[in-house]
Motif scaffolding. Structure first.
Motif, mmCIF file in Angstrom:
data_model
loop_
_atom_site.group_PDB
_atom_site.id
_atom_site.type_symbol
_atom_site.label_atom_id
_atom_site.label_comp_id
_atom_site.label_asym_id
_atom_site.label_seq_id
_atom_site.Cartn_x
_atom_site.Cartn_y
_atom_site.Cartn_z
ATOM 1 N N LEU A 88 0.855 -1.176 0.000
ATOM 2 C CA LEU A 88 0.000 0.000 0.000
ATOM 3 C C LEU A 88 0.892 1.228 0.000
ATOM 4 O O LEU A 88 1.889 1.266 0.725
ATOM 5 N N THR A 89 0.539 2.209 -0.816
ATOM 6 C CA THR A 89 1.202 3.508 -0.795
ATOM 7 C C THR A 89 0.127 4.574 -0.750
ATOM 8 O O THR A 89 -0.820 4.534 -1.544
ATOM 9 N N LEU A 90 0.256 5.486 0.178
ATOM 10 C CA LEU A 90 -0.677 6.598 0.311
ATOM 11 C C LEU A 90 0.126 7.881 0.332
ATOM 12 O O LEU A 90 1.063 8.017 1.121
ATOM 13 N N ASN A 91 -0.228 8.804 -0.543
ATOM 14 C CA ASN A 91 0.337 10.140 -0.531
ATOM 15 C C ASN A 91 -0.826 11.096 -0.327
ATOM 16 O O ASN A 91 -1.771 11.109 -1.125
ATOM 17 N N ALA A 92 -0.768 11.876 0.753
ATOM 18 C CA ALA A 92 -1.866 12.777 1.072
ATOM 19 C C ALA A 92 -1.302 14.101 1.564
ATOM 20 O O ALA A 92 -0.162 14.185 2.016
ATOM 21 N N ALA A 93 -2.138 15.119 1.464
ATOM 22 C CA ALA A 93 -1.767 16.438 1.971
ATOM 23 C C ALA A 93 -3.014 17.101 2.523
ATOM 24 O O ALA A 93 -4.121 16.860 2.044
ATOM 25 N N ALA A 94 -2.815 17.917 3.541
ATOM 26 C CA ALA A 94 -3.916 18.675 4.133
ATOM 27 C C ALA A 94 -3.452 20.105 4.377
ATOM 28 O O ALA A 94 -2.333 20.328 4.840
ATOM 29 N N THR A 95 -4.325 21.036 4.049
ATOM 30 C CA THR A 95 -4.069 22.444 4.308
ATOM 31 C C THR A 95 -4.999 22.882 5.422
ATOM 32 O O THR A 95 -6.216 22.645 5.358
ATOM 33 N N LEU A 96 -4.426 23.502 6.450
ATOM 34 C CA LEU A 96 -5.211 23.976 7.577
ATOM 35 C C LEU A 96 -5.744 25.365 7.282
ATOM 36 O O LEU A 96 -5.023 26.217 6.762
ATOM 37 N N GLY A 97 -7.002 25.575 7.603
ATOM 38 C CA GLY A 97 -7.612 26.880 7.447
ATOM 39 C C GLY A 97 -8.195 27.341 8.765
ATOM 40 O O GLY A 97 -8.573 26.526 9.612
ATOM 41 N N ASP A 98 -8.273 28.645 8.936
ATOM 42 C CA ASP A 98 -8.804 29.232 10.164
ATOM 43 C C ASP A 98 -10.078 30.002 9.848
ATOM 44 O O ASP A 98 -10.021 31.137 9.368
ATOM 45 N N PRO A 99 -11.243 29.385 10.094
ATOM 46 C CA PRO A 99 -12.494 30.086 9.831
ATOM 47 C C PRO A 99 -12.774 31.216 10.826
ATOM 48 O O PRO A 99 -13.735 31.963 10.649
ATOM 49 N N GLY A 100 -11.933 31.345 11.857
ATOM 50 C CA GLY A 100 -12.078 32.439 12.808
ATOM 51 C C GLY A 100 -13.050 32.178 13.943
ATOM 52 O O GLY A 100 -13.378 33.086 14.698
ATOM 53 N N ASP A 101 -13.495 30.942 14.081
ATOM 54 C CA ASP A 101 -14.464 30.630 15.143
ATOM 55 C C ASP A 101 -13.912 29.623 16.151
ATOM 56 O O ASP A 101 -14.663 28.966 16.857
ATOM 57 N N GLY A 102 -12.586 29.495 16.221
ATOM 58 C CA GLY A 102 -11.974 28.558 17.168
ATOM 59 C C GLY A 102 -11.891 27.142 16.649
ATOM 60 O O GLY A 102 -11.470 26.247 17.371
ATOM 61 N N THR A 103 -12.293 26.911 15.398
ATOM 62 C CA THR A 103 -12.178 25.590 14.777
ATOM 63 C C THR A 103 -11.120 25.661 13.688
ATOM 64 O O THR A 103 -10.582 26.727 13.383
ATOM 65 N N THR A 104 -10.832 24.512 13.106
ATOM 66 C CA THR A 104 -9.861 24.418 12.019
ATOM 67 C C THR A 104 -10.482 23.641 10.877
ATOM 68 O O THR A 104 -11.071 22.588 11.096
ATOM 69 N N SER A 105 -10.341 24.157 9.677
ATOM 70 C CA SER A 105 -10.764 23.380 8.509
ATOM 71 C C SER A 105 -9.538 22.683 7.945
ATOM 72 O O SER A 105 -8.447 23.254 7.889
ATOM 73 N N LEU A 106 -9.714 21.429 7.599
ATOM 74 C CA LEU A 106 -8.659 20.642 6.950
ATOM 75 C C LEU A 106 -9.143 20.298 5.551
ATOM 76 O O LEU A 106 -10.052 19.494 5.382
ATOM 77 N N ARG A 107 -8.555 20.936 4.546
ATOM 78 C CA ARG A 107 -8.841 20.587 3.156
ATOM 79 C C ARG A 107 -7.767 19.604 2.729
ATOM 80 O O ARG A 107 -6.587 19.929 2.777
ATOM 81 N N TRP A 108 -8.180 18.420 2.338
ATOM 82 C CA TRP A 108 -7.227 17.345 2.098
ATOM 83 C C TRP A 108 -7.469 16.684 0.737
ATOM 84 O O TRP A 108 -8.559 16.774 0.175
#
Length: 153
Positions: A88-108
């Motif tokens: 198995l080979t997995l290549n992944a990436a995630a970009t962290l975003g700050d919606p400004g409400d104390g949460t984090t968005s992970l676009r992956w």
């Protein structure tokens, strides 16, 4: 068998907390479904995960490498694994975003390649099974952050 997936997940924790978490391979490995054993090393983690696919039962042995890019708030994950006569080979990436409400968005996004009996047995079900595993991985991430006391109410 190869396929790609992408999506977004909201984490109930501040971006700085999530960023600190995803930079450590052993912490990311703890989020994998069915993880049995984790060994931390200076630059990577090794993990064993239980696999059940059709009549196949056994263990995949994984190596996780994490490459953080703080300027881009992006983390790249490479997982290589073997077991049950398969790779198995997995290549992944995630970009962290700050919606400004104390949460984090992970676009992956990620791409997976599976070869051997797991690919043959998994067949058409592999992609739907992978989606379920991805969702569980992100749920486990949230659980790990909750356990560390780092969520925001």
């Amino acid at each position: 068998m190869q396929f790609q997936e992408a999506g977004e997940f909201q984490v109930r924790a501040a971006p700085a907390v999530v960023w600190a978490f995803v930079q450590r391979p052993e912490q990311v490995a703890r989020c994998l479904p069915e993880v049995q054993d984790i060994r931390a090393h200076a630059d990577h983690a090794e993990a064993s995960v239980a696999v059940r696919a059709g009549l196949l039962r056994g263990t995949l042995h994984l190596r996780l490498n994490i490459q953080p890019d703080e300027a881009a708030q992006r983390v790249t994950v490479r997982v290589q694994g073997a077991g049950l006569g398969s790779t198995l080979t997995l290549n992944a990436a995630a970009t962290l975003g700050d919606p400004g409400d104390g949460t984090t968005s992970l676009r992956w996004q990620g791409e997976v390649s599976v070869r051997g009996p797991l690919a043959a047995v998994g067949g058409r079900l592999m992609e739907s099974r992978a989606r379920a595993l991805i969702e569980r991985t992100f749920q486990n991430l949230q659980t790990q952050l909750n356990a560390a006391g780092s969520t925001l109410a």
